[in-house]
Design an enzyme around this catalytic site. Structure first.
Site, PDB file in Angstrom:
ATOM      1  N   GLU A  18       8.011  -2.519   0.655  1.00 15.41           N
ATOM      2  CA  GLU A  18       7.013  -1.697   1.353  1.00 15.41           C
ATOM      3  C   GLU A  18       6.021  -1.105   0.357  1.00 15.41           C
ATOM      4  O   GLU A  18       4.798  -1.109   0.590  1.00 15.41           O
ATOM      5  CB  GLU A  18       7.720  -0.577   2.113  1.00 15.41           C
ATOM      6  CG  GLU A  18       6.797   0.460   2.719  1.00 15.41           C
ATOM      7  CD  GLU A  18       7.512   1.777   2.987  1.00 15.41           C
ATOM      8  OE1 GLU A  18       6.814   2.794   3.162  1.00 15.41           O
ATOM      9  OE2 GLU A  18       8.757   1.797   3.004  1.00 15.41           O
ATOM     10  N   ASP A  39       2.089  -2.144   0.569  1.00 18.83           N
ATOM     11  CA  ASP A  39       1.056  -1.135   0.808  1.00 18.83           C
ATOM     12  C   ASP A  39      -0.126  -1.355  -0.136  1.00 18.83           C
ATOM     13  O   ASP A  39      -1.293  -1.315   0.278  1.00 18.83           O
ATOM     14  CB  ASP A  39       1.660   0.251   0.617  1.00 18.83           C
ATOM     15  CG  ASP A  39       0.634   1.362   0.724  1.00 18.83           C
ATOM     16  OD1 ASP A  39      -0.038   1.458   1.758  1.00 18.83           O
ATOM     17  OD2 ASP A  39       0.499   2.135  -0.246  1.00 18.83           O
ATOM     18  N   GLU A  69       4.269  -3.615   6.065  1.00 16.57           N
ATOM     19  CA  GLU A  69       3.921  -3.555   4.644  1.00 16.57           C
ATOM     20  C   GLU A  69       4.952  -4.308   3.808  1.00 16.57           C
ATOM     21  O   GLU A  69       4.598  -5.026   2.857  1.00 16.57           O
ATOM     22  CB  GLU A  69       3.827  -2.100   4.193  1.00 16.57           C
ATOM     23  CG  GLU A  69       2.627  -1.366   4.764  1.00 16.57           C
ATOM     24  CD  GLU A  69       2.640   0.124   4.474  1.00 16.57           C
ATOM     25  OE1 GLU A  69       1.569   0.751   4.542  1.00 16.57           O
ATOM     26  OE2 GLU A  69       3.731   0.673   4.194  1.00 16.57           O
TER      27      GLU A  69
END
Length: 241
Positions: free
Chosen positions: A45, A49, A121
Protein backbone atom coordinates in the site's frame (compact mmCIF):
# COMPACT_ATOMS: atom_id res chain seq x y z
CA UNK A 1 -7.99 -18.00 -3.32
CA UNK A 2 -8.39 -17.81 -7.11
CA UNK A 3 -7.28 -14.39 -8.31
CA UNK A 4 -7.44 -15.19 -12.03
CA UNK A 5 -10.61 -13.17 -12.52
CA UNK A 6 -9.11 -10.16 -10.76
CA UNK A 7 -6.06 -10.36 -13.01
CA UNK A 8 -8.35 -10.61 -16.02
CA UNK A 9 -10.35 -7.57 -14.92
CA UNK A 10 -7.13 -5.62 -14.39
CA UNK A 11 -5.75 -6.72 -17.76
CA UNK A 12 -2.59 -8.23 -16.28
CA UNK A 13 -0.92 -11.58 -15.69
CA UNK A 14 1.31 -11.63 -12.64
CA UNK A 15 4.64 -13.43 -12.72
CA UNK A 16 4.42 -13.78 -8.93
CA UNK A 17 0.77 -14.32 -7.94
CA UNK A 18 1.76 -14.30 -4.26
CA UNK A 19 2.34 -10.56 -4.52
CA UNK A 20 -1.27 -10.09 -5.60
CA UNK A 21 -2.40 -12.36 -2.77
CA UNK A 22 -0.48 -10.16 -0.34
CA UNK A 23 -2.13 -7.09 -1.86
CA UNK A 24 -5.59 -8.36 -0.91
CA UNK A 25 -4.67 -9.51 2.60
CA UNK A 26 -5.89 -7.25 5.41
CA UNK A 27 -4.16 -7.13 8.78
CA UNK A 28 -7.23 -8.63 10.48
CA UNK A 29 -6.70 -11.86 8.52
CA UNK A 30 -3.18 -12.17 9.94
CA UNK A 31 -4.51 -11.62 13.46
CA UNK A 32 -7.00 -14.48 13.08
CA UNK A 33 -4.52 -16.81 11.33
CA UNK A 34 -1.31 -16.49 13.36
CA UNK A 35 0.07 -19.78 12.00
CA UNK A 36 -0.43 -18.73 8.40
CA UNK A 37 2.64 -17.36 6.64
CA UNK A 38 0.54 -14.66 4.98
CA UNK A 39 1.75 -11.04 4.85
CA UNK A 40 -0.64 -8.09 4.93
CA UNK A 41 -0.87 -5.42 2.24
CA UNK A 42 0.50 -2.45 4.17
CA UNK A 43 4.00 -2.31 2.64
CA UNK A 44 2.56 -2.67 -0.86
CA UNK A 45 0.00 0.00 0.00
CA UNK A 46 2.83 2.39 0.91
CA UNK A 47 4.52 1.79 -2.43
CA UNK A 48 1.30 1.85 -4.45
CA UNK A 49 0.30 5.21 -2.98
CA UNK A 50 3.52 6.73 -4.35
CA UNK A 51 3.15 5.01 -7.73
CA UNK A 52 -0.43 6.26 -8.15
CA UNK A 53 0.74 9.75 -7.26
CA UNK A 54 3.41 9.69 -9.97
CA UNK A 55 1.05 8.27 -12.59
CA UNK A 56 -1.64 10.82 -11.79
CA UNK A 57 0.79 13.74 -11.83
CA UNK A 58 2.18 12.69 -15.21
CA UNK A 59 -1.30 12.20 -16.67
CA UNK A 60 -2.47 15.65 -15.55
CA UNK A 61 0.79 17.33 -16.62
CA UNK A 62 0.31 16.17 -20.21
CA UNK A 63 -3.47 16.60 -20.41
CA UNK A 64 -3.66 20.10 -18.95
CA UNK A 65 -0.67 22.09 -20.25
CA UNK A 66 -2.30 25.42 -19.35
CA UNK A 67 -2.95 24.73 -15.66
CA UNK A 68 -0.55 26.02 -13.03
CA UNK A 69 1.03 23.98 -10.25
CA UNK A 70 -1.64 24.86 -7.71
CA UNK A 71 -4.50 23.84 -9.98
CA UNK A 72 -2.78 20.59 -10.97
CA UNK A 73 -2.18 19.78 -7.31
CA UNK A 74 -5.82 20.41 -6.43
CA UNK A 75 -7.09 18.14 -9.22
CA UNK A 76 -4.56 15.42 -8.36
CA UNK A 77 -5.67 15.53 -4.72
CA UNK A 78 -9.29 15.12 -5.81
CA UNK A 79 -8.46 12.19 -8.09
CA UNK A 80 -6.44 10.22 -5.53
CA UNK A 81 -8.55 10.92 -2.46
CA UNK A 82 -9.84 7.93 -0.51
CA UNK A 83 -13.38 8.06 -1.92
CA UNK A 84 -12.20 8.18 -5.54
CA UNK A 85 -9.82 5.24 -5.20
CA UNK A 86 -12.47 3.29 -3.30
CA UNK A 87 -14.82 3.87 -6.24
CA UNK A 88 -12.22 2.39 -8.58
CA UNK A 89 -11.82 -0.57 -6.23
CA UNK A 90 -15.58 -1.18 -6.34
CA UNK A 91 -15.54 -1.07 -10.14
CA UNK A 92 -13.27 -4.13 -10.15
CA UNK A 93 -15.14 -5.76 -7.21
CA UNK A 94 -11.95 -5.71 -5.16
CA UNK A 95 -13.84 -6.11 -1.90
CA UNK A 96 -14.89 -9.61 -2.94
CA UNK A 97 -11.25 -10.71 -3.09
CA UNK A 98 -10.09 -9.29 0.23
CA UNK A 99 -8.81 -11.71 2.84
CA UNK A 100 -9.82 -10.34 6.22
CA UNK A 101 -10.88 -11.49 9.65
CA UNK A 102 -14.45 -12.54 10.34
CA UNK A 103 -14.98 -9.61 12.68
CA UNK A 104 -13.86 -7.13 10.05
CA UNK A 105 -16.18 -8.73 7.50
CA UNK A 106 -19.13 -8.49 9.92
CA UNK A 107 -18.33 -4.82 10.45
CA UNK A 108 -18.62 -4.09 6.74
CA UNK A 109 -14.91 -4.08 5.95
CA UNK A 110 -15.39 -5.22 2.36
CA UNK A 111 -17.29 -2.01 1.60
CA UNK A 112 -15.37 0.46 3.76
CA UNK A 113 -13.81 3.25 1.69
CA UNK A 114 -10.54 3.34 3.62
CA UNK A 115 -9.94 -0.40 3.24
CA UNK A 116 -10.89 -0.45 -0.44
CA UNK A 117 -8.65 2.54 -1.15
CA UNK A 118 -5.68 0.99 0.64
CA UNK A 119 -6.21 -2.37 -1.03
CA UNK A 120 -6.28 -0.77 -4.47
CA UNK A 121 -3.05 1.08 -3.66
CA UNK A 122 -1.57 -2.26 -2.59
CA UNK A 123 -2.66 -3.92 -5.83
CA UNK A 124 -0.98 -1.15 -7.82
CA UNK A 125 2.12 -1.58 -5.69
CA UNK A 126 2.14 -5.31 -6.41
CA UNK A 127 1.74 -4.74 -10.14
CA UNK A 128 4.59 -2.21 -10.09
CA UNK A 129 6.95 -4.57 -8.24
CA UNK A 130 6.13 -7.54 -10.44
CA UNK A 131 5.52 -6.02 -13.87
CA UNK A 132 6.92 -2.49 -13.78
CA UNK A 133 5.66 1.06 -14.22
CA UNK A 134 4.09 0.58 -17.67
CA UNK A 135 1.83 -2.18 -16.34
CA UNK A 136 0.93 -0.14 -13.27
CA UNK A 137 0.08 2.81 -15.51
CA UNK A 138 -2.12 0.58 -17.68
CA UNK A 139 -4.07 -0.39 -14.55
CA UNK A 140 -4.39 3.12 -13.13
CA UNK A 141 -4.71 5.59 -16.01
CA UNK A 142 -7.89 4.35 -17.74
CA UNK A 143 -9.67 4.05 -14.40
CA UNK A 144 -8.64 7.53 -13.32
CA UNK A 145 -9.67 8.86 -16.72
CA UNK A 146 -13.15 7.43 -16.21
CA UNK A 147 -13.47 9.54 -13.05
CA UNK A 148 -11.65 12.57 -14.36
CA UNK A 149 -14.53 14.62 -15.79
CA UNK A 150 -16.71 14.38 -12.68
CA UNK A 151 -13.83 14.85 -10.26
CA UNK A 152 -12.52 17.80 -12.27
CA UNK A 153 -15.94 19.45 -12.19
CA UNK A 154 -16.18 18.88 -8.44
CA UNK A 155 -12.74 20.41 -7.98
CA UNK A 156 -13.67 23.44 -10.07
CA UNK A 157 -16.92 23.82 -8.17
CA UNK A 158 -14.87 24.40 -5.03
CA UNK A 159 -12.86 27.18 -6.70
CA UNK A 160 -14.43 30.60 -5.98
CA UNK A 161 -12.90 32.11 -9.13
CA UNK A 162 -14.60 29.46 -11.26
CA UNK A 163 -17.91 29.88 -9.44
CA UNK A 164 -17.81 33.66 -9.83
CA UNK A 165 -16.99 33.43 -13.53
CA UNK A 166 -19.81 30.95 -14.13
CA UNK A 167 -22.21 33.32 -12.36
CA UNK A 168 -21.19 36.48 -14.24
CA UNK A 169 -21.04 34.79 -17.63
CA UNK A 170 -24.46 33.23 -17.11
CA UNK A 171 -26.00 36.61 -16.19
CA UNK A 172 -24.04 39.09 -18.33
CA UNK A 173 -21.83 36.99 -20.61
CA UNK A 174 -18.71 38.71 -19.27
CA UNK A 175 -15.89 37.48 -17.05
CA UNK A 176 -14.55 39.21 -13.94
CA UNK A 177 -11.22 41.04 -14.18
CA UNK A 178 -8.49 40.77 -11.55
CA UNK A 179 -5.82 43.36 -10.77
CA UNK A 180 -3.04 43.46 -8.19
CA UNK A 181 -3.52 46.66 -6.18
CA UNK A 182 -0.41 46.42 -4.02
CA UNK A 183 2.11 44.11 -2.43
CA UNK A 184 3.74 44.55 0.95
CA UNK A 185 6.37 42.84 3.07
CA UNK A 186 9.77 41.30 2.37
CA UNK A 187 10.32 39.04 -0.65
CA UNK A 188 10.21 35.88 1.46
CA UNK A 189 6.89 36.84 3.11
CA UNK A 190 5.08 39.10 0.65
CA UNK A 191 1.35 39.83 0.91
CA UNK A 192 -0.69 40.79 -2.14
CA UNK A 193 -3.97 42.67 -2.38
CA UNK A 194 -6.04 41.87 -5.47
CA UNK A 195 -9.18 43.55 -6.77
CA UNK A 196 -11.89 41.75 -8.72
CA UNK A 197 -14.03 43.96 -10.94
CA UNK A 198 -16.96 43.50 -13.29
CA UNK A 199 -17.54 45.91 -16.16
CA UNK A 200 -15.09 48.27 -14.47
CA UNK A 201 -16.95 48.17 -11.13
CA UNK A 202 -14.98 46.96 -8.13
CA UNK A 203 -16.77 43.99 -6.58
CA UNK A 204 -14.35 43.10 -3.79
CA UNK A 205 -10.72 42.79 -2.77
CA UNK A 206 -8.78 39.96 -1.19
CA UNK A 207 -5.36 39.39 0.31
CA UNK A 208 -2.98 36.45 0.32
CA UNK A 209 0.66 35.43 0.24
CA UNK A 210 0.43 34.66 -3.49
CA UNK A 211 -1.46 36.43 -6.26
CA UNK A 212 -3.47 33.25 -6.78
CA UNK A 213 -4.64 32.97 -3.17
CA UNK A 214 -5.39 36.71 -3.07
CA UNK A 215 -7.46 36.36 -6.26
CA UNK A 216 -9.38 33.45 -4.76
CA UNK A 217 -10.04 35.50 -1.62
CA UNK A 218 -11.31 38.41 -3.73
CA UNK A 219 -13.60 36.09 -5.69
CA UNK A 220 -14.93 34.54 -2.47
CA UNK A 221 -15.69 38.02 -1.10
CA UNK A 222 -17.46 38.93 -4.35
CA UNK A 223 -19.59 35.79 -4.12
CA UNK A 224 -20.59 36.77 -0.59
CA UNK A 225 -21.65 40.17 -1.97
CA UNK A 226 -24.15 38.41 -4.22
CA UNK A 227 -25.14 35.59 -1.88
CA UNK A 228 -25.67 37.47 1.38
CA UNK A 229 -25.08 41.12 0.54
CA UNK A 230 -28.28 41.63 -1.40
CA UNK A 231 -26.58 42.65 -4.65
CA UNK A 232 -27.32 41.21 -8.09
CA UNK A 233 -24.86 40.60 -10.91
CA UNK A 234 -27.17 42.66 -13.12
CA UNK A 235 -26.49 45.68 -10.91
CA UNK A 236 -23.17 45.85 -12.75
CA UNK A 237 -24.53 45.44 -16.29
CA UNK A 238 -23.58 48.98 -17.32
CA UNK A 239 -19.88 49.77 -17.76
CA UNK A 240 -18.37 52.04 -15.13
CA UNK A 241 -17.70 55.64 -16.13
Amino acid sequence: MDLDQLQHDLGIRMNDPLLLLQAVTHRSYINEHPNDEAVDYERLEFLGDAVIGIITARMLFHRFPDLDEGELTRIRSALVRTEALAEIARSIRLGEYLRMGRGEVRNGGRERDTILCRAFEAVVGAVYVDLGMDAAEAVVTPRLSALQHRVLQEALDKDPRSRLQELTQAELDIAPAYKVLKSTGPDHDRTYMVEVALNGHRLATGSGHTIRTASHAAAANALRLFQVGGRSVRDFAEPAD
